[in-house]
Design an enzyme around this catalytic site. Structure first.
Site, mmCIF file in Angstrom:
data_model
loop_
_atom_site.group_PDB
_atom_site.id
_atom_site.type_symbol
_atom_site.label_atom_id
_atom_site.label_comp_id
_atom_site.label_asym_id
_atom_site.label_seq_id
_atom_site.Cartn_x
_atom_site.Cartn_y
_atom_site.Cartn_z
ATOM 1 N N SER A 196 1.095 -1.246 -0.130
ATOM 2 C CA SER A 196 -0.347 0.074 -0.117
ATOM 3 C C SER A 196 0.653 1.165 0.136
ATOM 4 O O SER A 196 1.758 1.574 -1.028
ATOM 5 C CB SER A 196 -1.177 0.196 1.227
ATOM 6 O OG SER A 196 -1.919 0.466 1.495
ATOM 7 N N ASP A 361 -9.258 -2.835 -5.607
ATOM 8 C CA ASP A 361 -8.923 -3.826 -4.634
ATOM 9 C C ASP A 361 -10.158 -3.127 -3.333
ATOM 10 O O ASP A 361 -9.825 -3.952 -2.308
ATOM 11 C CB ASP A 361 -8.000 -3.684 -4.258
ATOM 12 C CG ASP A 361 -6.882 -2.728 -3.879
ATOM 13 O OD1 ASP A 361 -7.496 -1.707 -2.990
ATOM 14 O OD2 ASP A 361 -6.003 -2.318 -2.730
ATOM 15 N N HIS A 393 -7.625 -5.447 -1.004
ATOM 16 C CA HIS A 393 -6.382 -4.600 -0.639
ATOM 17 C C HIS A 393 -5.592 -5.545 0.433
ATOM 18 O O HIS A 393 -4.217 -4.946 0.284
ATOM 19 C CB HIS A 393 -6.408 -3.289 -0.414
ATOM 20 C CG HIS A 393 -5.935 -2.849 -0.170
ATOM 21 N ND1 HIS A 393 -5.058 -1.682 -0.984
ATOM 22 C CD2 HIS A 393 -5.052 -1.935 1.282
ATOM 23 C CE1 HIS A 393 -3.852 -0.976 -0.862
ATOM 24 N NE2 HIS A 393 -4.067 -0.481 0.611
#
Length: 414
Positions: A196, A361, A393
């Site tokens: 991320s 996501d 995610h």
């Protein structure tokens, strides 16, 4: 006899080094996602609490500010947490810092212990732990072939030439960690794997190093779920707040704290990824695209952020992102409904908006996830984009199907 003895010692050292490197593993440096590692704080005499309760720990030394799940379950503690987690932008210094009297530190730098569980008391808020355990099954060992690079996720870096004291300090520490990891493993270059927001940070780190340094010390860059062009959710949280996944914390209770952070501007949608024609937020009489972020900030009553956004964020993300100069495998999740447009029913932002979902996501929009595919593919280097269908995610670091792919890409370095 001294010379033969010295020669024997040298040969033994070489043999031991060869044994240590024998598994053939290139060391891995892990850079976690936003809000994934611990943050300690201490309150000095300069701290002026908004209430007596917020100053209860004043002068008592270090304590865990983030994440303390148990403390935040008490609503009375949330305002103190928000106050002590806030940062301050000084236009004169053109930099961010803590609230006066609040000192912070990131514990366990260099170790994966830093982000296995952000709340080590409860161990109920983690997805990096599964990823680390999978690497351990491959033979990686913490502090030997596997290293952690936690950071203060409230801060980022600025464009070259602008001050960013905390972000620059992290980059210096990360550079030293990469060099140490390589040195401990017979000079093998490292794999930098991120999740991320850590991908954006690591990318900025890599492009600021010399070509010779990258070639010597970095074997492959494996960003997972990187939000190269920000997220539409970033516009929503500046209005509604962000409780950082804690269901018992009211998001608006952390709105001012969230707005104070440098990283809250980093995740806003960029024109390079989303274009300037597609509406991302709408009111009764106005559409806001990624090219209208400055106007949006003014409209939501956050006009003081326009200056740092235009001078410290747009220069980094407003155009095409430069290739990091090392082989890259970008692993992303797709096929999950992701906020793509936020529609406010009136011209103010007080009412609850409706949210239109698109592909991504669940957190990062597809446009952001694939923003580097075209420019980095034509760079001529080694670039691979791997899409994992129907993968969210955080599940990218938990689900066996996704982990199989990520581990395979890390092993490519060997």
């Amino acid at each position: 006899m001294a010379i033969p003895l010295l020669l024997a010692q040298l040969l033994l050292a070489v043999a031991l080094a060869a044994v240590q490197a024998a598994p053939g593993l290139h060391p891995v440096v892990l850079v976690p996602g936003y809000g994934t590692n611990e943050l300690d704080a201490r309150l000095t005499e300069l701290y002026q609490p908004s209430s007596p309760g917020c100053g209860a720990r004043k002068g008592e030394g270090w304590f865990r500010l983030y994440l303390n799940y148990s403390a935040l379950q008490d609503p009375a503690n949330v305002p103190c947490f928000a106050e002590q987690m806030s940062s301050v932008y000084d236009p004169a210094a053109d930099d961010y810092s803590n609230v006066a009297g609040v000192e912070t530190r990131v514990p366990f730098f260099g170790s994966t212990q830093a982000f296995r569980y952000p709340d080590p008391d409860r161990k109920n808020f983690s997805y990096m732990s599964t990823f680390v355990e999978r690497l351990e099954k491959m033979g990686y060992r913490d502090g030997e072939t596997m290293f952690g690079a936690p950071y203060d996720f409230r801060y980022a870096v600025a464009p070259v030439g602008r001050p960013s004291s905390i972000g620059d300090a992290f980059f210096r520490a990360l550079k030293g960690l990469v060099e140490r990891a390589s040195g401990l493993n017979g000079g093998r270059p490292v794999v930098i794997a991120t999740h991320s927001f850590g991908g954006q940070l690591a990318h900025q780190f890599l492009v600021r190093q010399t070509r010779a340094w990258r070639q010597q010390f970095v074997r492959r860059f494996v960003p997972i779920a990187a939000s190269w062009g920000g997220v539409v959710l970033g516009m929503l949280t500046l209005v509604s707040g962000n409780n950082m996944g804690l269901p018992f914390v009211e998001p608006r209770a952390l709105l001012r704290q969230g707005r104070s952070l440098q990283t809250s501007l980093w995740i806003l949608p960029s024109p390079a990824a989303f274009g300037t024609a597609t509406p991302l937020a709408t009111t009764k009489s106005r559409n806001y695209s990624a090219g209208d972020v400055a106007d949006y900030l003014v409209a939501i009553g956050f006009g003081e952020a326009v200056g740092p956004y235009e001078s410290r964020v747009l220069p980094l993300f407003g155009g095409e992102l430069p290739h990091p100069g090392v082989p890259v495998t970008s692993v992303i999740g797709v096929g999950v409904g992701t906020p793509e447009r936020i529609d406010y029913p009136r011209d103010d932002f007080d009412a609850t908006p409706s949210v239109v979902a698109g592909d991504g996501d669940g957190v990062v929009n597809l446009a952001s996830l694939v923003a580097v595919q075209t420019p980095w593919s034509r760079h001529g280097g080694d670039f691979t984009l791997v899409k994992v269908s129907n993968m969210s995610h955080n599940d990218l670091l938990v689900d066996d199907r996704a982990l199989d792919i990520i581990v395979r890409e890390i092993q490519r370095a060997d």
